[in-house]
Scaffold this active site. Structure first.
Site, PDB file in Angstrom:
ATOM      1  N   TYR A 140      -9.772   4.961 -13.042  1.00  0.00           N
ATOM      2  CA  TYR A 140      -8.955   5.693 -11.638  1.00  0.00           C
ATOM      3  C   TYR A 140      -9.163   7.531 -11.075  1.00  0.00           C
ATOM      4  O   TYR A 140      -8.475   7.938 -10.873  1.00  0.00           O
ATOM      5  CB  TYR A 140      -7.999   5.059 -10.516  1.00  0.00           C
ATOM      6  CG  TYR A 140      -8.675   4.150 -10.850  1.00  0.00           C
ATOM      7  CD1 TYR A 140      -9.124   2.874  -9.689  1.00  0.00           C
ATOM      8  CD2 TYR A 140      -6.885   3.418 -10.545  1.00  0.00           C
ATOM      9  CE1 TYR A 140      -8.438   1.509  -9.276  1.00  0.00           C
ATOM     10  CE2 TYR A 140      -6.861   1.283 -11.295  1.00  0.00           C
ATOM     11  CZ  TYR A 140      -7.481   1.053 -10.117  1.00  0.00           C
ATOM     12  OH  TYR A 140      -7.123  -0.503  -9.943  1.00  0.00           O
ATOM     13  N   GLY A 179       0.476  -1.407  -0.332  1.00  0.00           N
ATOM     14  CA  GLY A 179       0.228  -0.076  -0.159  1.00  0.00           C
ATOM     15  C   GLY A 179       0.557   1.364   0.330  1.00  0.00           C
ATOM     16  O   GLY A 179       0.241   2.067   0.196  1.00  0.00           O
ATOM     17  N   ARG A 217      -5.319   2.774 -16.162  1.00  0.00           N
ATOM     18  CA  ARG A 217      -5.621   3.533 -15.065  1.00  0.00           C
ATOM     19  C   ARG A 217      -6.281   4.686 -14.604  1.00  0.00           C
ATOM     20  O   ARG A 217      -7.050   5.302 -14.063  1.00  0.00           O
ATOM     21  CB  ARG A 217      -4.295   4.261 -14.038  1.00  0.00           C
ATOM     22  CG  ARG A 217      -3.136   2.463 -14.092  1.00  0.00           C
ATOM     23  CD  ARG A 217      -2.367   2.232 -12.778  1.00  0.00           C
ATOM     24  NE  ARG A 217      -2.952   2.608 -11.710  1.00  0.00           N
ATOM     25  CZ  ARG A 217      -2.766   3.975 -10.890  1.00  0.00           C
ATOM     26  NH1 ARG A 217      -1.955   4.888 -11.917  1.00  0.00           N
ATOM     27  NH2 ARG A 217      -3.139   4.432  -9.942  1.00  0.00           N
ATOM     28  N   GLU A 261       4.264  -6.514   2.157  1.00  0.00           N
ATOM     29  CA  GLU A 261       3.843  -6.457   0.781  1.00  0.00           C
ATOM     30  C   GLU A 261       3.691  -5.996  -0.364  1.00  0.00           C
ATOM     31  O   GLU A 261       2.683  -5.462  -0.549  1.00  0.00           O
ATOM     32  CB  GLU A 261       2.071  -7.456   0.562  1.00  0.00           C
ATOM     33  CG  GLU A 261       2.110  -8.619   1.557  1.00  0.00           C
ATOM     34  CD  GLU A 261       0.559  -8.966   1.652  1.00  0.00           C
ATOM     35  OE1 GLU A 261      -0.426  -8.058   1.467  1.00  0.00           O
ATOM     36  OE2 GLU A 261       0.613  -9.784   2.200  1.00  0.00           O
ATOM     37  N   PRO A 262       4.781  -4.965  -0.972  1.00  0.00           N
ATOM     38  CA  PRO A 262       4.964  -4.017  -1.446  1.00  0.00           C
ATOM     39  C   PRO A 262       4.622  -4.359  -2.845  1.00  0.00           C
ATOM     40  O   PRO A 262       5.245  -5.135  -3.511  1.00  0.00           O
ATOM     41  CB  PRO A 262       6.108  -3.448  -1.025  1.00  0.00           C
ATOM     42  CG  PRO A 262       7.041  -4.491  -0.692  1.00  0.00           C
ATOM     43  CD  PRO A 262       6.256  -5.175  -0.023  1.00  0.00           C
ATOM     44  N   GLY A 263       3.928  -3.754  -4.122  1.00  0.00           N
ATOM     45  CA  GLY A 263       3.454  -3.378  -5.076  1.00  0.00           C
ATOM     46  C   GLY A 263       4.316  -2.319  -6.103  1.00  0.00           C
ATOM     47  O   GLY A 263       5.504  -2.368  -6.393  1.00  0.00           O
ATOM     48  N   ARG A 264       3.243  -1.630  -5.707  1.00  0.00           N
ATOM     49  CA  ARG A 264       4.057  -0.251  -6.651  1.00  0.00           C
ATOM     50  C   ARG A 264       4.624   0.576  -6.207  1.00  0.00           C
ATOM     51  O   ARG A 264       5.828   0.981  -7.232  1.00  0.00           O
ATOM     52  CB  ARG A 264       2.806   0.790  -5.862  1.00  0.00           C
ATOM     53  CG  ARG A 264       2.569   1.593  -7.086  1.00  0.00           C
ATOM     54  CD  ARG A 264       1.449   3.074  -6.146  1.00  0.00           C
ATOM     55  NE  ARG A 264       0.045   1.843  -6.539  1.00  0.00           N
ATOM     56  CZ  ARG A 264      -1.212   2.113  -6.756  1.00  0.00           C
ATOM     57  NH1 ARG A 264      -0.918   2.928  -8.007  1.00  0.00           N
ATOM     58  NH2 ARG A 264      -1.853   1.630  -6.312  1.00  0.00           N
ATOM     59  N   CYS A 307     -13.111   2.007 -28.716  1.00  0.00           N
ATOM     60  CA  CYS A 307     -14.468   3.339 -29.138  1.00  0.00           C
ATOM     61  C   CYS A 307     -15.312   3.628 -27.252  1.00  0.00           C
ATOM     62  O   CYS A 307     -15.599   2.385 -27.590  1.00  0.00           O
ATOM     63  CB  CYS A 307     -14.739   2.108 -29.973  1.00  0.00           C
ATOM     64  SG  CYS A 307     -13.796   1.553 -31.704  1.00  0.00           S
ATOM     65  N   GLU A 308     -14.772   3.731 -27.252  1.00  0.00           N
ATOM     66  CA  GLU A 308     -14.992   4.983 -26.335  1.00  0.00           C
ATOM     67  C   GLU A 308     -14.831   5.764 -25.148  1.00  0.00           C
ATOM     68  O   GLU A 308     -13.100   5.707 -25.127  1.00  0.00           O
ATOM     69  CB  GLU A 308     -13.977   3.782 -24.656  1.00  0.00           C
ATOM     70  CG  GLU A 308     -14.800   2.126 -25.049  1.00  0.00           C
ATOM     71  CD  GLU A 308     -15.675   1.251 -23.992  1.00  0.00           C
ATOM     72  OE1 GLU A 308     -16.345   1.858 -22.940  1.00  0.00           O
ATOM     73  OE2 GLU A 308     -16.285   0.539 -23.674  1.00  0.00           O
TER      74      GLU A 308
HETATM   75  N1  LLP Z   1      -1.704  -7.022  -0.895  1.00  0.00           N
HETATM   76  C1  LLP Z   1      -2.746  -7.516  -1.089  1.00  0.00           C
HETATM   77  C2  LLP Z   1      -3.251  -8.339  -0.015  1.00  0.00           C
HETATM   78  C3  LLP Z   1      -3.185  -6.070  -1.585  1.00  0.00           C
HETATM   79  O1  LLP Z   1      -4.721  -6.475  -2.054  1.00  0.00           O
HETATM   80  C4  LLP Z   1      -2.711  -5.616  -2.833  1.00  0.00           C
HETATM   81  C5  LLP Z   1      -3.016  -4.974  -3.821  1.00  0.00           C
HETATM   82  C6  LLP Z   1      -1.000  -5.270  -2.796  1.00  0.00           C
HETATM   83  C7  LLP Z   1      -0.311  -6.045  -1.873  1.00  0.00           C
HETATM   84  C8  LLP Z   1       0.088  -4.008  -3.166  1.00  0.00           C
HETATM   85  O2  LLP Z   1      -0.234  -2.897  -2.728  1.00  0.00           O
HETATM   86  P1  LLP Z   1       0.484  -1.519  -3.075  1.00  0.00           P
HETATM   87  O3  LLP Z   1       1.599  -1.734  -2.411  1.00  0.00           O
HETATM   88  O4  LLP Z   1       0.844  -2.455  -4.740  1.00  0.00           O
HETATM   89  O5  LLP Z   1      -0.379  -0.479  -3.120  1.00  0.00           O
HETATM   90  N2  LLP Z   1      -4.869  -1.338  -9.294  1.00  0.00           N
HETATM   91  C9  LLP Z   1      -5.097  -0.577  -8.412  1.00  0.00           C
HETATM   92  C10 LLP Z   1      -4.038  -0.720  -7.270  1.00  0.00           C
HETATM   93  C11 LLP Z   1      -5.089  -2.220  -6.750  1.00  0.00           C
HETATM   94  C12 LLP Z   1      -3.928  -2.508  -5.490  1.00  0.00           C
HETATM   95  C13 LLP Z   1      -5.269  -4.112  -5.314  1.00  0.00           C
HETATM   96  N3  LLP Z   1      -4.277  -4.487  -3.472  1.00  0.00           N
HETATM   97  C14 LLP Z   1      -3.693   0.466  -9.206  1.00  0.00           C
HETATM   98  O6  LLP Z   1      -3.722   0.732 -10.297  1.00  0.00           O
HETATM   99  O7  LLP Z   1      -3.651   2.357  -8.673  1.00  0.00           O
END
Ligand code: LLP
Length: 426
Positions: A323, A239, A319, A280-283, A349-350
């Site tokens: 959003y 997050g 995105r 659990e970092p992603g972004r 086409c949107e």
């Molecule tokens: N852990 C869990 C259980 C999650 O559901 C998520 C993201 C993460 C970790 C990773 O979160 P992050 O560090 O990336 O914020 N599609 C959206 C974001 C959806 C996130 C869903 N869950 C976007 O494009 O902004």
């Protein structure tokens, strides 16, 4: 901080001029900088080095095998949400003991695959899921280590679609029911409640909600301890936000310091190894390590509005449409001349098919390349074949070399698996 910079008036990916890449691979194309990926992963992971921890990269943000391999080699684990993601991380060579599995709708087949693989933890999100898991574990005679994902009723105030930890969201189990669900799980012979888990949302730009969650979880860990349930893993989810425009999210160091401060002297767990923190970092790891490169096809004026039409659309990067999110757009070789307000749109086409609206940009002409920045997270992974558009290629750049890590789809990919029933002769 990333390695997409201008040299001699052209945007480069590390040491490579982007026009050269686009010529070789075509557009639209996702480019990832190896150096940036490594830097971001290490910055995050090292920030927590003072605490026993496991950085489980959240695969959904970008699930390309090459990226998964990079993080696995750096010692990372993985946060997965489907059997498909399990397949990917195992294919990339991940250590199953570093995998955690979240998700509100795990199927029996997915649970079975995870148990057979021997992953670290399943993050259980409901009682019916616990019951199914218990049945599957008994059938396989495998002990299932679990966390409960709790919904802590904390709103991190990001985009409403990106908030997951409030009672309006489908995620997790009401924190008020935590003690009773752990008690229930502890009675199941093939289930071992070993962790506690929360994920409150995404693109969070303040430390406060994370600390609030941690306080609630600490309290619970101590209470569970008194009930004889020993928690060894505390998962704070992902997050942490990034800068797309003018946000100033905390640096991972700041986040880690706040978490460390909160955990100092906390002896809530008597598990032999103490408590291991899971993140659990992603972004924050991949977001600014990737860009989408597109070519301008046309520009036109409709009424008073100017449109720049590119060969990348909402099927490539959803995105902005989904959003209303902001991605910086940079011409790869900016032309001189006055900036103008334009809508940058795709061929789909949107009316929702835009990459930017009312954006002041330098002059753009047909054939020009543009870079859509901050596209490494939830870019390719959310792309689709809508309008029967083959999905873009993905390229990993390392210094002045590059590798196509996913070839551009071809028309045959579009119909793979489709069948025309017999009797429908042409
Ligand atoms: N852990 C869990 C259980 C999650 O559901 C998520 C993201 C993460 C970790 C990773 O979160 P992050 O560090 O990336 O914020 N599609 C959206 C974001 C959806 C996130 C869903 N869950 C976007 O494009 O902004």
């Amino acid at each position: 901080m990333h390695y997409f910079q201008f040299h001699r008036r052209e945007l480069h990916a590390e040491g490579l001029p982007i026009s050269r890449l686009a010529k070789a691979v075509g557009t639209p194309v996702y480019l990832y900088s190896h150096q940036t990926l490594v830097r971001h992963f290490n910055a995050f992971d090292r920030a927590f080095s003072a605490l026993p921890h496991l950085t489980c990269y959240s695969v959904k943000a970008n699930s390309n095998l090459a990226l998964l391999r990079i993080f696995s080699r750096l010692g990372g684990g993985f946060d997965i949400v489907s059997g498909g993601e399990l397949f990917r991380v195992l294919r990339a060579g991940a250590d199953p003991r570093r995998i955690v599995f979240s998700g509100v709708g795990k199927t029996e087949a997915e649970i079975e695959a995870a148990l057979r693989a021997g992953i670290l933890l399943l993050n259980v999100e409901s009682i019916p899921e616990l019951e199914l898991l218990s049945r599957v574990a008994r059938r396989l005679k495998l002990r299932a280590r679990i966390s409960f994902r709790l919904n802590p009723d904390i709103n991190p105030r990001s985009h409403p679609y990106l908030t997951t930890g409030t009672p309006e969201n489908k995620f997790g189990i009401d924190i008020k029911e935590a003690l009773s669900v752990y008690r229930r799980a502890a009675r199941l012979p093939y289930v071992e409640p070993a962790g506690i888990d929360c994920h409150i949302g995404s693109q969070i730009t303040s430390i406060r909600p994370f600390v609030a969650v941690l306080k609630k979880l600490k309290n619970l860990v101590s209470r569970l301890q008194r009930m004889g349930i020993c928690i060894s893993y505390l998962d704070l989810g992902g997050g942490l936000g990034i800068t797309y425009r003018d946000e100033s999210p905390p640096h991972p160091d700041e986040y880690a310091r706040a978490v460390g401060k909160e955990l100092r002297g906390f002896s809530g767990s008597q598990s032999p190894g103490g408590i291991t923190l899971i993140l659990e970092p992603g972004r924050v790891i991949v977001g600014n390590a990737g860009i989408l490169v597109a070519r301008v096809l046309y520009s036109k004026k409709v009424g008073r509005k100017e449109f720049v039409i590119t060969d990348a659309g909402m099927n490539d990067l959803i995105r902005p449409a989904l959003y209303d999110s902001y991605h910086e757009i940079i011409p790869v070789r900016p032309r001189g001349g006055p900036r103008k307000k334009v809508d940058v749109v795709g061929p789909i086409c949107e009316s929702g098919d835009f990459l930017a609206r009312d954006r002041k940009l330098p002059p753009l002409k047909a054939g020009d390349l543009i870079a859509i920045m901050g596209a490494g997270a939830y870019g390719f992974s959310m792309s689709s074949n809508y309008n029967s558009r083959p999905r873009a290629a993905e390229v990993l750049v390392r210094g002045n070399r590059f590798t196509v890590i996913r070839r551009r789809e071809i028309p045959a990919d579009l119909v793979r698996g489709e069948v025309i029933p017999r009797g429908l002769d042409p």
